[in-house]
Design a protein around this motif. Structure first.
Motif, PDB file in Angstrom:
ATOM      1  N   UNK A  36      62.490  16.156  49.558  1.00 52.60           N
ATOM      2  CA  UNK A  36      63.545  16.170  50.550  1.00 52.60           C
ATOM      3  C   UNK A  36      63.591  17.444  51.354  1.00 52.60           C
ATOM      4  N   UNK A  37      64.790  17.902  51.617  1.00 51.73           N
ATOM      5  CA  UNK A  37      64.965  19.039  52.500  1.00 51.73           C
ATOM      6  C   UNK A  37      64.367  20.300  51.897  1.00 51.73           C
ATOM      7  N   UNK A  38      63.811  21.116  52.764  1.00 50.37           N
ATOM      8  CA  UNK A  38      63.316  22.408  52.314  1.00 50.37           C
ATOM      9  C   UNK A  38      61.887  22.392  51.821  1.00 50.37           C
ATOM     10  N   UNK A  39      61.243  21.246  51.908  1.00 55.21           N
ATOM     11  CA  UNK A  39      59.839  21.206  51.514  1.00 55.21           C
ATOM     12  C   UNK A  39      58.977  21.440  52.749  1.00 55.21           C
ATOM     13  N   UNK A  40      58.133  22.422  52.665  1.00 57.04           N
ATOM     14  CA  UNK A  40      57.311  22.809  53.804  1.00 57.04           C
ATOM     15  C   UNK A  40      55.958  22.119  53.723  1.00 57.04           C
ATOM     16  N   UNK A  41      55.760  21.144  54.589  1.00 56.21           N
ATOM     17  CA  UNK A  41      54.457  20.489  54.611  1.00 56.21           C
ATOM     18  C   UNK A  41      53.609  21.025  55.758  1.00 56.21           C
ATOM     19  N   UNK A  42      54.246  21.847  56.550  1.00 51.56           N
ATOM     20  CA  UNK A  42      53.547  22.497  57.654  1.00 51.56           C
ATOM     21  C   UNK A  42      52.387  23.336  57.110  1.00 51.56           C
ATOM     22  N   UNK A  43      51.330  23.422  57.863  1.00 54.55           N
ATOM     23  CA  UNK A  43      50.129  24.168  57.487  1.00 54.55           C
ATOM     24  C   UNK A  43      49.519  23.655  56.180  1.00 54.55           C
ATOM     25  N   UNK A  44      49.899  22.448  55.770  1.00 56.91           N
ATOM     26  CA  UNK A  44      49.358  21.897  54.536  1.00 56.91           C
ATOM     27  C   UNK A  44      49.822  22.614  53.291  1.00 56.91           C
ATOM     28  N   UNK A  45      50.995  23.203  53.372  1.00 52.62           N
ATOM     29  CA  UNK A  45      51.504  23.968  52.240  1.00 52.62           C
ATOM     30  C   UNK A  45      52.010  23.060  51.126  1.00 52.62           C
ATOM     31  N   UNK A  46      52.915  22.149  51.491  1.00 54.79           N
ATOM     32  CA  UNK A  46      53.547  21.249  50.536  1.00 54.79           C
ATOM     33  C   UNK A  46      54.246  21.986  49.399  1.00 54.79           C
ATOM     34  N   UNK A  47      54.907  23.060  49.757  1.00 49.19           N
ATOM     35  CA  UNK A  47      55.738  23.757  48.789  1.00 49.19           C
ATOM     36  C   UNK A  47      57.175  23.723  49.264  1.00 49.19           C
ATOM     37  N   UNK A  48      58.109  23.689  48.358  1.00 53.72           N
ATOM     38  CA  UNK A  48      59.492  23.793  48.761  1.00 53.72           C
ATOM     39  C   UNK A  48      59.777  25.254  49.102  1.00 53.72           C
ATOM     40  N   UNK A  49      60.883  25.485  49.772  1.00 51.88           N
ATOM     41  CA  UNK A  49      61.122  26.844  50.253  1.00 51.88           C
ATOM     42  C   UNK A  49      61.341  27.832  49.106  1.00 51.88           C
ATOM     43  N   UNK A  50      61.844  27.320  48.002  1.00 51.61           N
ATOM     44  CA  UNK A  50      62.038  28.196  46.858  1.00 51.61           C
ATOM     45  C   UNK A  50      60.700  28.686  46.307  1.00 51.61           C
ATOM     46  N   UNK A  51      59.779  27.736  46.116  1.00 50.31           N
ATOM     47  CA  UNK A  51      58.463  28.107  45.616  1.00 50.31           C
ATOM     48  C   UNK A  51      57.721  28.930  46.663  1.00 50.31           C
ATOM     49  N   UNK A  52      57.894  28.545  47.918  1.00 52.41           N
ATOM     50  CA  UNK A  52      57.199  29.249  48.985  1.00 52.41           C
ATOM     51  C   UNK A  52      57.553  30.728  48.987  1.00 52.41           C
ATOM     52  N   UNK A  53      58.825  31.001  48.770  1.00 55.59           N
ATOM     53  CA  UNK A  53      59.272  32.394  48.707  1.00 55.59           C
ATOM     54  C   UNK A  53      58.527  33.167  47.626  1.00 55.59           C
ATOM     55  N   UNK A  54      58.314  32.477  46.507  1.00 53.74           N
ATOM     56  CA  UNK A  54      57.692  33.156  45.373  1.00 53.74           C
ATOM     57  C   UNK A  54      56.190  33.361  45.557  1.00 53.74           C
ATOM     58  N   UNK A  55      55.556  32.422  46.218  1.00 53.81           N
ATOM     59  CA  UNK A  55      54.095  32.477  46.287  1.00 53.81           C
ATOM     60  C   UNK A  55      53.579  32.917  47.647  1.00 53.81           C
ATOM     61  N   UNK A  56      54.498  33.043  48.620  1.00 54.30           N
ATOM     62  CA  UNK A  56      54.082  33.356  49.984  1.00 54.30           C
ATOM     63  C   UNK A  56      53.201  34.604  50.052  1.00 54.30           C
TER      64      UNK A  56
END
Ligand SMILES: [Zn+2]
Length: 65
Positions: A36-56
């Motif tokens: 749902x909301x907050x999942x970044x599929x842009x650039x083929x990431x497919x991470x939610x924003x919480x995980x993205x913050x941690x692994x960015x």
């Protein structure tokens, strides 16, 4: 109290995400499975924003501020 079988089926019917070809539940974080909301599929990431913050940073993203 024991749940009635019909009640349980109804609950599952209304609380299982639908299988979709499009829409929010098609987006799923590959790290934690969040949909749902907050999942970044842009650039083929497919991470939610919480995980993205941690692994960015590991991915080479830099924080701008
Ligand atoms: Zn996640």
């Amino acid at each position: 109290m024991k749940h009635k079988e019909g009640k349980r089926r109804k609950f599952e019917k209304h609380n299982t995400p639908k299988e979709r070809d499009y829409g929010k539940s098609t987006k799923e974080c590959r790290r934690c499975g969040r949909t749902g909301r907050g999942v970044i599929s842009k650039y083929g990431l497919d991470y939610c924003r919480q995980c993205f913050r941690e692994i960015a940073e590991d991915l080479g993203f830099e924080q701008l501020s």
